[in-house]
Write an enzyme that holds these catalytic residues in place. Structure first.
Site, PDB file in Angstrom:
ATOM      1  N   ASP A  33    -168.958 -20.191 -29.201  1.00  0.00           N
ATOM      2  CA  ASP A  33    -168.558 -20.098 -30.683  1.00  0.00           C
ATOM      3  C   ASP A  33    -167.159 -20.218 -30.790  1.00  0.00           C
ATOM      4  OD1 ASP A  33    -169.398 -18.400 -32.431  1.00  0.00           O
ATOM      5  OD2 ASP A  33    -168.969 -16.495 -31.999  1.00  0.00           O
ATOM      6  N   HIS A  51    -165.726 -28.918 -34.925  1.00  0.00           N
ATOM      7  CA  HIS A  51    -167.561 -29.602 -34.118  1.00  0.00           C
ATOM      8  C   HIS A  51    -167.330 -30.554 -32.913  1.00  0.00           C
ATOM      9  CE1 HIS A  51    -170.026 -26.239 -35.417  1.00  0.00           C
ATOM     10  NE2 HIS A  51    -170.291 -26.972 -36.833  1.00  0.00           N
ATOM     11  N   LEU A 141    -175.551 -30.119  -9.502  1.00  0.00           N
ATOM     12  CA  LEU A 141    -175.446 -29.415 -10.340  1.00  0.00           C
ATOM     13  C   LEU A 141    -176.563 -29.384 -12.106  1.00  0.00           C
ATOM     14  CD1 LEU A 141    -173.785 -27.082 -12.411  1.00  0.00           C
ATOM     15  CD2 LEU A 141    -172.025 -28.962 -13.760  1.00  0.00           C
TER      16      LEU A 141
END
Length: 253
Positions: A33, A51, A141
């Site tokens: 965020d 972004h 992962l």
């Protein structure tokens, strides 16, 4: 390397050496965020710049997770509510998400889309589906890419899927009611087959989950950090793991 960078490197090393493998969370969820606020704080008129800067941090985060022994990381890139943003902001953001997903594929990670792909434009949905298909065989992962994600929507989709499954077997609603338990619903979540998140991290100083992993976070530990996502550093991630390791998880007991 400047003195400040050297000090941070030494501090990072100290934090990492003190982390026990037994205390590292198996699954970490991250709400990335603050990209738009970072851009505005930097004097940028185009929030897409924020972004893009935040997108550059995602591959670093995945690497940090691998280096510390995390097995699953879920990265919330776009909520289903975000799909209501003006097209002049949403379209560039979707292109950035597509680019990040392709980059993660190229870097060798195993990608699993998490969200309501049917809500996304076909182009974005196809990028995510292809990423899952071409990386499903990879070991190590797991990187859950949460796009078009909402916790309430996930639970609704899980229940819908569960009902459809039982209906296909000829079972009635009454039959399902007799056997329904939490595990039946969990088996139909976007993250089915994965451990629930042990640690949820949110950047930008906001102290709420905003619907992130509502079902799975019942016993999660939360860590809120003041930095906007583009400014989140490896040392901040290690501090979150240190904080998690110091907590005593009771699971309601």
């Amino acid at each position: 390397m400047g003195l400040r960078d050297l000090v941070y490197r030494l501090y990072e090393h100290r934090l990492e050496t003190k982390l026990s493998k037994d205390s590292v969370p198996r699954h970490v969820g991250v709400i990335i965020d603050g990209n738009r606020r970072w851009a505005r704080a930097m004097g940028m008129r185009d929030v897409a710049s924020g972004h893009r800067k935040g997108a550059d941090k995602i591959a670093e985060l995945v690497t940090w997770c691998r280096e510390t022994g995390v097995e699953v990381v879920t990265i919330w890139m776009l909520s289903n509510d975000n799909l209501n943003r003006p097209s002049e902001e949403l379209e560039p953001l979707l292109r950035i998400i597509e680019d990040v997903t392709r980059e993660l594929v190229e870097l060798g990670w195993r990608i699993s889309p998490v969200g309501a792909l049917d809500l996304l434009p076909d182009r974005t949905a196809n990028v995510l589906k292809n990423a899952k298909e071409v990386t499903s065989h990879r070991p190590g992962l797991i990187v859950n890419v949460a796009v078009g994600y909402g916790g309430r929507r996930e639970i609704a989709d899980a229940v819908r899927s569960l009902l459809q499954e039982h209906a296909s077997k000829g079972a009635s609603i009454e039959d399902l009611v007799e056997v329904l338990d939490v595990e039946h619903i969990a088996e139909h979540l976007y993250t089915r087959g994965q451990p629930d998140p042990d640690l949820l991290i949110r950047t930008s100083g906001e102290q709420r989950l905003s619907g992130f992993m509502l079902w799975q976070s019942a016993h999660s530990e939360f860590y809120f950090h003041e930095a906007y996502w583009p400014d989140f550093r490896r040392v901040d991630f290690l501090r979150a793991l240190r904080d998690y390791a110091a907590r005593h998880r009771r699971y309601g007991s």
